[in-house]
Design a protein around this motif. Structure first.
Motif, mmCIF file in Angstrom:
data_model
loop_
_atom_site.group_PDB
_atom_site.id
_atom_site.type_symbol
_atom_site.label_atom_id
_atom_site.label_comp_id
_atom_site.label_asym_id
_atom_site.label_seq_id
_atom_site.Cartn_x
_atom_site.Cartn_y
_atom_site.Cartn_z
ATOM 1 N N TYR A 171 0.841 -1.205 0.000
ATOM 2 C CA TYR A 171 0.000 0.000 0.000
ATOM 3 C C TYR A 171 0.872 1.248 0.000
ATOM 4 C CZ TYR A 171 -2.929 3.813 1.508
ATOM 5 O OH TYR A 171 -3.556 5.039 1.563
ATOM 6 N N LEU A 172 1.895 1.273 0.850
ATOM 7 C CA LEU A 172 2.749 2.457 0.960
ATOM 8 C C LEU A 172 3.548 2.701 -0.305
ATOM 9 C CD1 LEU A 172 3.933 1.942 4.648
ATOM 10 C CD2 LEU A 172 2.198 3.540 3.809
ATOM 11 N N ARG A 173 3.897 1.636 -1.031
ATOM 12 C CA ARG A 173 4.567 1.821 -2.329
ATOM 13 C C ARG A 173 3.626 2.477 -3.336
ATOM 14 N NH1 ARG A 173 7.172 -3.173 -1.045
ATOM 15 N NH2 ARG A 173 5.457 -4.345 -2.002
ATOM 16 N N ARG A 174 2.367 2.093 -3.281
ATOM 17 C CA ARG A 174 1.398 2.611 -4.257
ATOM 18 C C ARG A 174 0.944 4.033 -3.929
ATOM 19 N NH1 ARG A 174 -3.427 -0.565 -4.201
ATOM 20 N NH2 ARG A 174 -2.725 -1.627 -2.309
ATOM 21 N N TYR A 175 0.745 4.321 -2.655
ATOM 22 C CA TYR A 175 0.136 5.605 -2.281
ATOM 23 C C TYR A 175 1.095 6.558 -1.567
ATOM 24 C CZ TYR A 175 -4.308 3.430 -3.510
ATOM 25 O OH TYR A 175 -5.334 2.823 -4.195
ATOM 26 N N GLY A 176 2.277 6.080 -1.223
ATOM 27 C CA GLY A 176 3.241 6.933 -0.550
ATOM 28 C C GLY A 176 3.095 6.878 0.969
ATOM 29 N N HIS A 188 -5.208 9.362 0.358
ATOM 30 C CA HIS A 188 -5.005 8.082 1.043
ATOM 31 C C HIS A 188 -6.332 7.384 1.298
ATOM 32 C CE1 HIS A 188 -0.721 7.710 1.768
ATOM 33 N NE2 HIS A 188 -0.683 9.030 1.919
ATOM 34 N N ARG A 189 -6.249 6.068 1.385
ATOM 35 C CA ARG A 189 -7.434 5.251 1.633
ATOM 36 C C ARG A 189 -7.431 4.820 3.100
ATOM 37 N NH1 ARG A 189 -9.216 1.838 -3.593
ATOM 38 N NH2 ARG A 189 -9.053 3.547 -5.093
ATOM 39 N N LEU A 190 -8.446 5.285 3.827
ATOM 40 C CA LEU A 190 -8.520 5.006 5.258
ATOM 41 C C LEU A 190 -9.555 3.920 5.532
ATOM 42 C CD1 LEU A 190 -8.394 8.603 6.771
ATOM 43 C CD2 LEU A 190 -6.521 7.098 6.082
ATOM 44 N N ILE A 191 -9.197 3.021 6.429
ATOM 45 C CA ILE A 191 -10.128 1.978 6.876
ATOM 46 C C ILE A 191 -10.583 2.370 8.274
ATOM 47 C CG2 ILE A 191 -10.451 -0.472 7.319
ATOM 48 C CD1 ILE A 191 -8.011 -1.003 5.544
ATOM 49 N N SER A 192 -11.803 2.820 8.401
ATOM 50 C CA SER A 192 -12.313 3.296 9.681
ATOM 51 C C SER A 192 -12.978 2.176 10.462
ATOM 52 C CB SER A 192 -13.324 4.431 9.479
ATOM 53 O OG SER A 192 -12.678 5.595 9.002
ATOM 54 N N GLY A 236 -4.136 -5.005 2.711
ATOM 55 C CA GLY A 236 -3.638 -3.894 1.901
ATOM 56 C C GLY A 236 -4.719 -2.975 1.376
ATOM 57 N N LEU A 237 -5.901 -2.994 2.010
ATOM 58 C CA LEU A 237 -6.994 -2.166 1.506
ATOM 59 C C LEU A 237 -6.896 -0.709 1.928
ATOM 60 C CD1 LEU A 237 -9.977 -4.649 2.066
ATOM 61 C CD2 LEU A 237 -8.623 -4.262 0.002
ATOM 62 N N GLY A 238 -5.980 -0.405 2.824
ATOM 63 C CA GLY A 238 -5.823 0.977 3.247
ATOM 64 C C GLY A 238 -5.070 1.072 4.559
ATOM 65 N N ILE A 239 -5.151 2.248 5.177
ATOM 66 C CA ILE A 239 -4.464 2.532 6.440
ATOM 67 C C ILE A 239 -5.422 2.272 7.594
ATOM 68 C CG2 ILE A 239 -3.431 4.374 7.833
ATOM 69 C CD1 ILE A 239 -2.518 5.674 5.210
ATOM 70 N N VAL A 257 3.508 -2.053 8.430
ATOM 71 C CA VAL A 257 4.548 -1.084 8.773
ATOM 72 C C VAL A 257 3.895 0.083 9.503
ATOM 73 C CG1 VAL A 257 6.303 0.494 7.871
ATOM 74 C CG2 VAL A 257 5.928 -1.728 6.756
ATOM 75 N N GLU A 258 4.490 0.474 10.633
ATOM 76 C CA GLU A 258 3.952 1.632 11.343
ATOM 77 C C GLU A 258 4.283 2.913 10.584
ATOM 78 O OE1 GLU A 258 3.909 3.906 15.676
ATOM 79 O OE2 GLU A 258 5.405 2.327 15.312
ATOM 80 N N ILE A 259 3.312 3.827 10.551
ATOM 81 C CA ILE A 259 3.531 5.156 9.988
ATOM 82 C C ILE A 259 3.156 6.195 11.045
ATOM 83 C CG2 ILE A 259 3.148 4.428 7.607
ATOM 84 C CD1 ILE A 259 0.313 5.584 7.809
#
Length: 301
Positions: A171-176, A188-192, A236-239, A257-259
């Protein structure tokens, strides 16, 4: 009429708000429950319950009788327990309500130790993210996170869990990789995580230099069950923002991976709650003390 049995039947009907649920929990036929209530009302000469085809309503006299009957039953239970031999360990049926990921990642891995120490305590886990009504569901205690606002319950704090914001490497490679929380609102794509009670999305929370902030942006995916919420992040559907104890293995393996580590929010409190009573049954007392000791290490980041 067995007065003691009648008290148990009546209090269970009030708590369950249903003749059928009361019959199931007491392992008695519906007809026996109904007959017992009728005999009790005839004996007292008052109406305790108003019944229609769709609901049960407790009368004022029924509410007063319930409160007094409950005290009697609690006192009798404590008297019985106090006269047991000190060599006997606590026994009986313990019903515990707990959220999905907390059950999977914290309580269940610990339970072998408790059940070995107290082999005569039988446990039922009511696993659901939606908070259970302890009284109507006949639950002895519940593990809950967040602030406790219900003054009718006793809440004992058992620990705090760290929250982490993370995503998969792909995900981080695709969206930064976002450098600040504000960047989460830019593509960014957020998973709430959705509140199981209200359906509203919990905001992403952050804290930096003692200043707390929240990101309330439209989510790409919302999920109201904690295990599924974590699984969506692992897919990998989002953060996701979740508890560190639920993704400990994935972080160690590199699957997640922690961000935004510099913006980790304040730790989230957890409580063990149970109904107010002058007498806490021994089986519940030992569980409370055991979990209060075991929980902090189990959720440690």
């Amino acid at each position: 009429m067995d007065r003691f049995s009648a008290l148990k039947v009546f209090t269970r009907v009030v708590e369950a708000n249903s003749f059928t649920r009361a019959a199931d929990s007491l392992n008695m036929p519906n007809a026996t429950i109904s007959k017992t209530i009728q005999q009790l009302e005839s004996h007292l000469g008052v109406c305790l319950l108003q019944r229609t085809t769709r609901r049960i309503t407790v009368t004022p006299e029924g509410r007063e009788y319930y409160e007094k009957a409950l005290r009697i039953l609690k006192d009798l239970e404590e008297i019985d327990a106090s006269f047991k031999s000190v060599r006997n360990k606590p026994k009986g049926h313990l019903r515990i309500a707990i959220g999905g990921s907390t059950a999977r990642d914290v309580l269940i891995p610990l339970l072998a130790d408790f059940m070995t120490s107290y082999p005569e305590i039988r446990i039922d886990l009511a696993v659901a993210d939606k908070p259970a009504d302890l009284i109507s569901s006949n639950i002895d205690c519940a593990v809950r996170g967040g602030s406790m606002d219900d003054s009718t319950l006793i809440a004992r704090k058992i620990g705090e869990a760290a929250l982490i914001t993370c995503a998969t490497p792909d995900y981080l490679r695709r969206y930064g990789i976002p450098a600040t929380p504000d960047e989460l609102q830019n593509g960014h794509r957020l998973i709430s995580y959705l509140s199981p009670a209200s359906g509203r999305a919990f905001p992403f929370r952050f804290e930096h230099n003692g200043i707390a902030t929240e990101i309330k942006t439209q989510h790409h995916l919302g999920i109201n069950e904690s295990n599924a919420h974590i699984a969506a992040g692992e897919a990998g559907l989002g953060i996701v923002q979740t508890f560190t104890y639920s993704v400990r293995n994935e972080l160690a393996s590199g699957a997640l991976v922690e961000i935004l580590s510099k913006w980790r929010p304040a730790s989230y409190p957890f409580h063990l709650i149970y109904a107010q009573s002058r007498h806490v049954p021994p089986r519940l007392r030992v569980f409370i003390e055991w979990l209060a000791e075991a929980f902090p290490a189990a959720v440690k980041a």
